[in-house]
Structure formats: C-alpha cells, structure tokens
Design a protein around this motif. Sequence first.
Motif, short mmCIF file in Angstrom:
data_model
loop_
_atom_site.label_atom_id
_atom_site.label_comp_id
_atom_site.label_asym_id
_atom_site.label_seq_id
_atom_site.Cartn_x
_atom_site.Cartn_y
_atom_site.Cartn_z
N TYR A 24 0.79 -1.14 0.11
CA TYR A 24 -0.03 -0.04 0.02
C TYR A 24 0.98 1.41 0.27
N ALA A 25 0.43 2.38 -0.45
CA ALA A 25 0.86 3.59 -0.23
C ALA A 25 -0.30 4.65 -0.31
N LEU A 26 -0.08 5.67 0.78
CA LEU A 26 -1.39 6.57 0.70
C LEU A 26 -1.08 7.81 0.06
N GLY A 71 -2.22 6.93 10.50
CA GLY A 71 -2.27 5.47 10.66
C GLY A 71 -1.04 5.08 9.70
N ALA A 72 -1.17 5.51 8.44
CA ALA A 72 -0.03 5.23 7.80
C ALA A 72 1.17 5.37 8.21
N ARG A 73 1.42 6.57 8.94
CA ARG A 73 2.75 6.67 9.68
C ARG A 73 3.03 5.85 10.49
N ALA A 74 1.85 5.33 11.53
CA ALA A 74 2.08 4.42 12.61
C ALA A 74 2.45 3.12 12.08
N TYR A 75 2.02 2.37 10.78
CA TYR A 75 1.99 1.09 10.42
C TYR A 75 2.90 1.29 9.21
N GLY A 76 3.80 2.27 9.13
CA GLY A 76 5.02 2.16 8.05
C GLY A 76 4.52 2.01 6.70
N VAL A 77 3.20 2.66 6.23
CA VAL A 77 2.79 2.83 4.78
C VAL A 77 3.29 4.09 4.32
N PRO A 78 4.18 3.82 2.92
CA PRO A 78 4.43 5.10 2.37
C PRO A 78 3.34 6.07 2.36
N SER A 109 -12.20 5.41 6.02
CA SER A 109 -10.88 5.23 6.83
C SER A 109 -10.68 4.14 7.81
N GLU A 110 -11.78 4.28 8.69
CA GLU A 110 -11.47 3.37 9.56
C GLU A 110 -10.92 1.59 9.22
N ALA A 111 -11.72 1.38 8.11
CA ALA A 111 -11.53 0.16 7.63
C ALA A 111 -10.07 -0.06 7.13
N ILE A 112 -9.61 0.95 6.63
CA ILE A 112 -8.19 0.92 5.84
C ILE A 112 -7.04 0.97 7.08
N ILE A 113 -7.28 1.87 8.06
CA ILE A 113 -6.44 1.61 9.07
C ILE A 113 -6.40 0.45 9.76
N GLU A 114 -7.52 -0.36 9.87
CA GLU A 114 -7.50 -1.70 10.54
C GLU A 114 -6.76 -2.59 9.69
N ILE A 115 -6.86 -2.52 8.36
CA ILE A 115 -6.14 -3.45 7.46
C ILE A 115 -4.54 -3.36 7.74
N TRP A 116 -4.23 -1.99 7.99
CA TRP A 116 -3.04 -1.69 7.93
C TRP A 116 -2.47 -2.29 9.41
N ALA A 117 -3.25 -2.13 10.43
CA ALA A 117 -2.57 -2.50 11.70
C ALA A 117 -2.67 -4.05 11.63
N LYS A 118 -3.68 -4.85 11.18
CA LYS A 118 -3.42 -6.25 10.89
C LYS A 118 -2.10 -6.73 10.16
N LEU A 119 -1.98 -5.98 9.11
CA LEU A 119 -0.68 -6.23 8.43
C LEU A 119 0.56 -6.16 9.27
N LYS A 120 0.60 -5.14 9.86
CA LYS A 120 1.71 -4.79 11.03
C LYS A 120 1.81 -5.77 11.90
#
Length: 214
Positions: free
Chosen positions: A6-8, A46-53, A200-211
């Motif tokens: 992913y990238a934001l 969320g992107a910053r917290a989970y390492g998403v560019p 937005s909440e759904a995307i942040i949740e996806i990133w959290a699970k991947l991390k």
Amino acid sequence: MKPIQYALLMIDFQNDFCLKGGYGDQCAGLDWVNPVIPRAKALLEGARAYGVPVIHTREGYASDLSDCPPLRIERSEKAGAKYGSEGPMGRLMIRGEYGNQIIEELAPIEGELQYDKNSYGAFATTTIDEDLKALGVTDLVFAGVTADICVHTTLREATDRGYNCLYVRDAISTLNPYIRKAAEEMIRQEGGIWGEVVDSEAIIEIWAKLKASE
C-alpha cells in the motif's frame, strides 16, 4: 501473486483549498472540506504508525502562469477565484505562496514524497509513477480534494497504469455534495471499474493487521 504494497496518496490538501480566503472558500465556502480533514488526519497518522509510504501532491503554477493553460485561468475566473489573483494567503494557486502550502494538520514530514503539479492528475507532470514502482506499490489509498477533479483524474491515471485504487470516501470531498456522491458511485460501476470505495477506519484496520502479522 504479487504481494500487496500500500501507499497513501494525499491529494492537494492545500491552504488554498482548505482555509478561509483560499480558492475553495471563494468558490463555495468551507463546509464541503472541513468534515473530511479529521478523517484524512487519522488516515495519515495510521499510515505513519504502520509504516505505509505517504505521498503528498499540490496543484500550483509558476508566478507568471506560463505553465497554466489559458482556458484554466479563464474558467477559474468564471468560478469566482481567478488563478494568480491576490488573496489573503498570497496569489491564488501560485507555487511558493502560503496558500499553495499543505495545511498544518496534514503537513508532510521528513521522508514523505511530495510533488508539485501544474495539472489535475498527478501522473501527467510528475515522476510519481516511477517512484511508486520503485517502492513496489500495488495499491493506492486515496484521500484528497477535489473529488471530481484532481482526485478522480489521478485515480483514473493510476488505474490505467495498473494500480488498484482505494477511494476513501470520508477523507475525500468536493464543492458540490451531489457531485461528491456521484464521484463515489462512479468508482463502483461495472464491477468496480475504478477500484473500491472504502472508509478510513477500515483501511487503518487493514494496516494494523498487516503490521501485527509481520
């Protein structure tokens, strides 16, 4: 199958579009944009917290408007906010002016890619495609303004280049609420021809699970 990366993409969250006295305010006030800024901020954090560019864009033009098509200037005047005219944050839509800077709440930090574009679509006049490919990006998460112009143009460019596009509806807006809804509905047509509409909440949740799974 190629793993998802992913990238934001934060499109044009500029003072000229988001603050009093700017282009957006002169055309339609700020009620259209104020509600999406907190959700865009949550997405960015969320992107910053989970390492998403994270990638930021700004629409802007040279001080003499030599890189702005004359028809665009003419049409901006008809809209009530002529490009290059004086405003409380400097000349509207001119690179280097305070109005052209990204709003404080969503300002880029060190290491995040930034692109200035003299076009509605980010792919037309920048190196974003090459840079995303170098990062291995497959899926682009979209937040930004305006939905029907810079967001949709960039999304369509990205789709033509093979990216899966995720349109974050609570972090995207435009001046007219009916057009905002239509911009969402166009994504869904023909089996999701332009990608997916998400929150937005759904995307942040996806990133959290991947991390968490790393």
